[in-house]
Design a protein around this motif. Structure first.
Motif, PDB file in Angstrom:
ATOM      1  N   GLU A 425     117.888  35.736 -45.212  1.00 21.68           N
ATOM      2  CA  GLU A 425     118.679  36.239 -46.333  1.00 21.68           C
ATOM      3  C   GLU A 425     118.009  35.950 -47.667  1.00 21.68           C
ATOM      4  O   GLU A 425     118.382  36.515 -48.693  1.00 21.68           O
ATOM      5  N   LEU A 426     117.019  35.076 -47.663  1.00 23.70           N
ATOM      6  CA  LEU A 426     116.349  34.679 -48.894  1.00 23.70           C
ATOM      7  C   LEU A 426     115.140  35.544 -49.211  1.00 23.70           C
ATOM      8  O   LEU A 426     114.457  35.317 -50.200  1.00 23.70           O
ATOM      9  N   HIS A 427     114.880  36.547 -48.350  1.00 19.52           N
ATOM     10  CA  HIS A 427     113.700  37.378 -48.541  1.00 19.52           C
ATOM     11  C   HIS A 427     114.065  38.863 -48.570  1.00 19.52           C
ATOM     12  O   HIS A 427     114.974  39.306 -47.873  1.00 19.52           O
ATOM     13  N   TRP A 428     113.318  39.602 -49.380  1.00 20.57           N
ATOM     14  CA  TRP A 428     113.404  41.053 -49.373  1.00 20.57           C
ATOM     15  C   TRP A 428     112.425  41.612 -48.346  1.00 20.57           C
ATOM     16  O   TRP A 428     111.424  40.985 -48.010  1.00 20.57           O
ATOM     17  N   MET A 429     112.705  42.834 -47.894  1.00 20.97           N
ATOM     18  CA  MET A 429     111.785  43.582 -47.054  1.00 20.97           C
ATOM     19  C   MET A 429     111.565  44.942 -47.707  1.00 20.97           C
ATOM     20  O   MET A 429     112.500  45.590 -48.188  1.00 20.97           O
ATOM     21  N   GLY A 430     110.311  45.357 -47.751  1.00 22.60           N
ATOM     22  CA  GLY A 430     109.980  46.676 -48.291  1.00 22.60           C
ATOM     23  C   GLY A 430     108.696  47.180 -47.666  1.00 22.60           C
ATOM     24  O   GLY A 430     108.139  46.551 -46.763  1.00 22.60           O
ATOM     25  N   ARG A 431     108.223  48.322 -48.142  1.00 30.26           N
ATOM     26  CA  ARG A 431     106.995  48.902 -47.600  1.00 30.26           C
ATOM     27  C   ARG A 431     106.039  49.268 -48.724  1.00 30.26           C
ATOM     28  O   ARG A 431     106.460  49.672 -49.815  1.00 30.26           O
ATOM     29  N   SER A 432     104.792  49.167 -48.408  1.00 28.46           N
ATOM     30  CA  SER A 432     103.758  49.634 -49.330  1.00 28.46           C
ATOM     31  C   SER A 432     103.577  51.130 -49.151  1.00 28.46           C
ATOM     32  O   SER A 432     104.119  51.740 -48.221  1.00 28.46           O
ATOM     33  N   SER A 433     102.782  51.729 -50.011  1.00 22.19           N
ATOM     34  CA  SER A 433     102.459  53.145 -49.878  1.00 22.19           C
ATOM     35  C   SER A 433     101.833  53.421 -48.519  1.00 22.19           C
ATOM     36  O   SER A 433     102.052  54.486 -47.928  1.00 22.19           O
ATOM     37  N   GLN A 434     101.090  52.453 -47.976  1.00 21.15           N
ATOM     38  CA  GLN A 434     100.405  52.600 -46.692  1.00 21.15           C
ATOM     39  C   GLN A 434     101.339  52.370 -45.504  1.00 21.15           C
ATOM     40  O   GLN A 434     100.871  52.267 -44.367  1.00 21.15           O
ATOM     41  N   ASN A 435     102.633  52.268 -45.769  1.00 24.98           N
ATOM     42  CA  ASN A 435     103.655  52.123 -44.723  1.00 24.98           C
ATOM     43  C   ASN A 435     103.622  50.760 -44.043  1.00 24.98           C
ATOM     44  O   ASN A 435     104.126  50.604 -42.926  1.00 24.98           O
ATOM     45  N   LYS A 436     103.048  49.785 -44.691  1.00 26.87           N
ATOM     46  CA  LYS A 436     103.046  48.432 -44.138  1.00 26.87           C
ATOM     47  C   LYS A 436     104.276  47.674 -44.623  1.00 26.87           C
ATOM     48  O   LYS A 436     104.637  47.724 -45.802  1.00 26.87           O
ATOM     49  N   VAL A 437     104.896  46.966 -43.690  1.00 26.77           N
ATOM     50  CA  VAL A 437     106.064  46.157 -44.021  1.00 26.77           C
ATOM     51  C   VAL A 437     105.614  44.896 -44.760  1.00 26.77           C
ATOM     52  O   VAL A 437     104.693  44.200 -44.316  1.00 26.77           O
ATOM     53  N   ILE A 438     106.246  44.625 -45.895  1.00 26.89           N
ATOM     54  CA  ILE A 438     105.945  43.429 -46.683  1.00 26.89           C
ATOM     55  C   ILE A 438     107.243  42.647 -46.902  1.00 26.89           C
ATOM     56  O   ILE A 438     108.246  43.207 -47.343  1.00 26.89           O
ATOM     57  N   VAL A 439     107.211  41.362 -46.595  1.00 24.18           N
ATOM     58  CA  VAL A 439     108.357  40.464 -46.778  1.00 24.18           C
ATOM     59  C   VAL A 439     108.009  39.471 -47.871  1.00 24.18           C
ATOM     60  O   VAL A 439     106.907  38.906 -47.871  1.00 24.18           O
ATOM     61  N   PHE A 440     108.951  39.253 -48.794  1.00 31.54           N
ATOM     62  CA  PHE A 440     108.667  38.353 -49.910  1.00 31.54           C
ATOM     63  C   PHE A 440     109.964  37.724 -50.408  1.00 31.54           C
ATOM     64  O   PHE A 440     111.055  38.281 -50.255  1.00 31.54           O
ATOM     65  N   ALA A 441     109.848  36.548 -50.993  1.00 34.17           N
ATOM     66  CA  ALA A 441     111.010  35.778 -51.437  1.00 34.17           C
ATOM     67  C   ALA A 441     111.733  36.493 -52.573  1.00 34.17           C
ATOM     68  O   ALA A 441     111.105  37.088 -53.461  1.00 34.17           O
ATOM     69  N   LYS A 442     113.072  36.421 -52.528  1.00 37.63           N
ATOM     70  CA  LYS A 442     113.878  37.037 -53.584  1.00 37.63           C
ATOM     71  C   LYS A 442     113.728  36.289 -54.902  1.00 37.63           C
ATOM     72  O   LYS A 442     113.744  36.889 -55.979  1.00 37.63           O
ATOM     73  N   GLU A 443     113.622  34.974 -54.819  1.00 41.89           N
ATOM     74  CA  GLU A 443     113.526  34.109 -55.988  1.00 41.89           C
ATOM     75  C   GLU A 443     114.686  34.386 -56.944  1.00 41.89           C
ATOM     76  O   GLU A 443     115.770  34.744 -56.528  1.00 41.89           O
ATOM     77  N   SER A 444     114.455  34.251 -58.231  1.00 42.96           N
ATOM     78  CA  SER A 444     115.561  34.404 -59.196  1.00 42.96           C
ATOM     79  C   SER A 444     115.530  35.739 -59.915  1.00 42.96           C
ATOM     80  O   SER A 444     116.251  35.948 -60.883  1.00 42.96           O
ATOM     81  N   TYR A 445     114.693  36.656 -59.434  1.00 42.09           N
ATOM     82  CA  TYR A 445     114.565  37.950 -60.112  1.00 42.09           C
ATOM     83  C   TYR A 445     115.801  38.817 -59.850  1.00 42.09           C
ATOM     84  O   TYR A 445     116.385  38.794 -58.770  1.00 42.09           O
ATOM     85  N   ASP A 446     116.184  39.574 -60.870  1.00 36.89           N
ATOM     86  CA  ASP A 446     117.349  40.465 -60.773  1.00 36.89           C
ATOM     87  C   ASP A 446     116.899  41.786 -60.157  1.00 36.89           C
ATOM     88  O   ASP A 446     116.643  42.768 -60.856  1.00 36.89           O
ATOM     89  N   LEU A 447     116.804  41.802 -58.820  1.00 40.27           N
ATOM     90  CA  LEU A 447     116.325  42.975 -58.101  1.00 40.27           C
ATOM     91  C   LEU A 447     117.369  43.447 -57.099  1.00 40.27           C
ATOM     92  O   LEU A 447     118.268  42.687 -56.720  1.00 40.27           O
ATOM     93  N   LYS A 448     117.210  44.664 -56.651  1.00 38.66           N
ATOM     94  CA  LYS A 448     118.137  45.239 -55.678  1.00 38.66           C
ATOM     95  C   LYS A 448     117.391  46.270 -54.832  1.00 38.66           C
ATOM     96  O   LYS A 448     116.309  46.755 -55.225  1.00 38.66           O
ATOM     97  N   PRO A 449     117.946  46.646 -53.680  1.00 44.57           N
ATOM     98  CA  PRO A 449     117.320  47.708 -52.893  1.00 44.57           C
ATOM     99  C   PRO A 449     117.164  48.986 -53.710  1.00 44.57           C
ATOM    100  O   PRO A 449     118.071  49.382 -54.449  1.00 44.57           O
ATOM    101  N   GLY A 450     116.009  49.606 -53.598  1.00 40.69           N
ATOM    102  CA  GLY A 450     115.716  50.796 -54.386  1.00 40.69           C
ATOM    103  C   GLY A 450     114.819  50.513 -55.575  1.00 40.69           C
ATOM    104  O   GLY A 450     114.285  51.443 -56.187  1.00 40.69           O
ATOM    105  N   ASP A 451     114.641  49.228 -55.909  1.00 42.76           N
ATOM    106  CA  ASP A 451     113.743  48.866 -57.007  1.00 42.76           C
ATOM    107  C   ASP A 451     112.304  48.827 -56.503  1.00 42.76           C
ATOM    108  O   ASP A 451     112.032  48.507 -55.349  1.00 42.76           O
TER     109      ASP A 451
END
Length: 472
Positions: A425-451
């Motif tokens: 729950e502490l990490h975001w999941m997204g994809r690069s342009s190359q369709n690779k899955v990248i997982v990274f910490a949410k930290e304190s940034y004000d982000l949401k899905p779609g950003d």
């Protein structure tokens, strides 16, 4: 056709079946439940079916126990998928014994191929509907309500469902699939698609652009243009200039620079320089191509009727790398096709190494009824040999995938956040342009899905990149 699929993506959507979202229970008189198996085209078709059913007073439910209508959207590509569907239908038949008014239907590719068995011999279903007959569902449901066995598996040369606005099932609200064409004209000898989905026909480009623009306005940030062979998209109408796939791709990309565009699937013989130049020109067209190989042996490719040679395929990979050095490439590979020798198998392994695939879908061959291969060739490679060759292919791809991800260490990628990681729950999941899955910490940034966010890769597994947010 194929048996035992292996793919590498531990954060990607897994599983062959899904159930749709739950609608407002007070809005609809009856409820339906749907599961989809196989390719993304089937998942897209289920969204068309949902739209048709909503218009007839059916709302979706996540629980099949609550449904008045249960539908399975099926796939005939692999024997395993058919076995899974049969098992599932047997389970639903038991439920129907306690609820006789429950209707059970089969959609898609198995519907066309096994209609008589489902309806008469095994008595597993009430409704059978082929991929081109979904508009007939309301009438078929009425017939089934009256106690008749309802079936329509007629194929069409015109149907594209262009005027139907799909209901997004299980959507994350960020990514969506948009069907741009139906059917296939490539008669690959191992494949049932031309027989179950009919001849190729392209959807009106204006309806595609309208759907993509509406998705973007609704908050979606990525569309994947779908077809059995998207590169052969060609829409022509009287009084206007024809539209090619390269032109369509650019039209969709120009909707907004914030709308990412992907496409699937490509046939190597049809992906043109125009498509590659268009991809290179627009930053929001993702630098990723699924380029099915099937076999690295020219002799086997000829038996498969793939319309290219080993050398031709290598030249296509080189051209992609020349125009887009950062482009990700994935593939489909079959082990143990009819008459395949050890030398043919080594040709496949060697071409995999040459192509440096980021990821592959890998199978061993199993004969599918009704295909050209079933009629022309003996399935003469022993199963233990097929499995051993498949394992060697899998091991080769595992090494290539790890190497590809290791090459990305220290690099920074623009990532579209799709949601929270399945593992933390502490990490975001997204994809690069190359369709690779990248997982990274949410930290304190004000982000949401779609950003969109820039992520530096610090570590990796065979399947996933691990990184941290980089603030510009």
């Amino acid at each position: 056709m194929l048996e035992i699929a292996t793919k590498v993506h531990d954060e990607a959507r897994q599983g062959e079946a899904f159930a749709p979202f739950a609608n407002d229970p007070n809005k609809y008189q009856r409820r339906f439940y749907i599961e989809s198996y196989g390719c993304q085209m089937n998942f897209s078709d289920s969204e068309i079916v949902a739209s048709i059913l909503n218009g007839e007073g059916f709302g979706a439910t996540r629980n099949f126990e609550d449904a008045d209508l249960i539908l399975l959207n099926t796939c005939s590509i692999r024997e395993k998928a058919e076995q899974t569907v049969r098992k599932r239908l047997t389970e639903f038949k038991k439920l129907k014994q306690s609820r006789p008014s429950l209707l059970i239907g089969v959609l898609g590719c198995m519907a066309e191929r096994l209609k008589s068995k489902f309806l008469e011999e095994e008595k597993l279903v009430d409704i059978v509907v082929g991929p081109d007959a979904y508009r007939a569902l309301p009438q078929l449901i009425t017939e089934a309500d009256g106690g008749q066995k309802a079936v329509n598996v007629l194929l069409s040369r015109e149907e594209t469902y262009a005027d139907i606005s799909p209901v997004r099932l299980n959507s994350n609200g960020i990514t969506a699939f948009v069907s741009i064409m139906r059917g296939c004209n490539n008669m690959c000898t191992f494949c049932v698609v031309p027989f179950t989905r009919g001849r190729e026909r392209s959807r009106d480009h204006q309806s595609i652009l309208k759907e993509c623009a509406e998705l973007f306005e609704a908050g979606y940030k990525e569309v994947t243009l779908l077809g059995q062979n998207v590169d052969s998209y060609y829409y022509s109408s009287e009084g206007s200039q024809p539209v090619t796939f390269a032109q369509l791709l650019e039209m969709v990309a120009l909707i907004s620079p914030d709308l990412r565009v992907r496409f699937s699937t490509s046939h190597p013989k049809d992906i043109t320089d125009d498509v590659l130049h268009t991809m290179a020109k627009h930053e929001n067209i993702c630098k990723y191509i699924h380029l099915p190989l099937q076999s690295g042996s020219t002799r086997v490719l000829q038996l498969m009727n793939r319309s290219y040679s080993r050398e031709w395929y290598k030249a296509k990979v080189e051209r992609i790398r020349e125009l887009m050095p950062d482009c990700g490439i994935s593939s489909d590979i079959i082990a143990g096709f009819c008459t395949e020798t050890e030398e043919d198998h080594q040709d496949t392994l060697n071409l995999m190494e040459f192509s440096q695939y980021d990821m592959s879908y890998m199978f061993f061959y199993s004969e599918r009824p009704g295909t050209l291969a079933q009629r022309r060739y003996a399935d003469d490679v022993p199963e233990e040999v097929k499995k051993r060759r498949l394992q060697e292919i899998v091991e080769m791809q595992n090494g290539l995938s790890l190497k590809s991800n290791q090459n990305d260490l220290g690099k920074t990628f623009k990532v579209l956040i799709e949601g929270t990681s399945k593992r933390s729950e502490l990490h975001w999941m997204g994809r690069s342009s190359q369709n690779k899955v990248i997982v990274f910490a949410k930290e304190s940034y004000d982000l949401k899905p779609g950003d969109y966010v820039h992520v530096k890769v610090n570590d990796c597994t065979q399947a996933t990149l691990l990184g941290e947010i980089v603030v510009n």
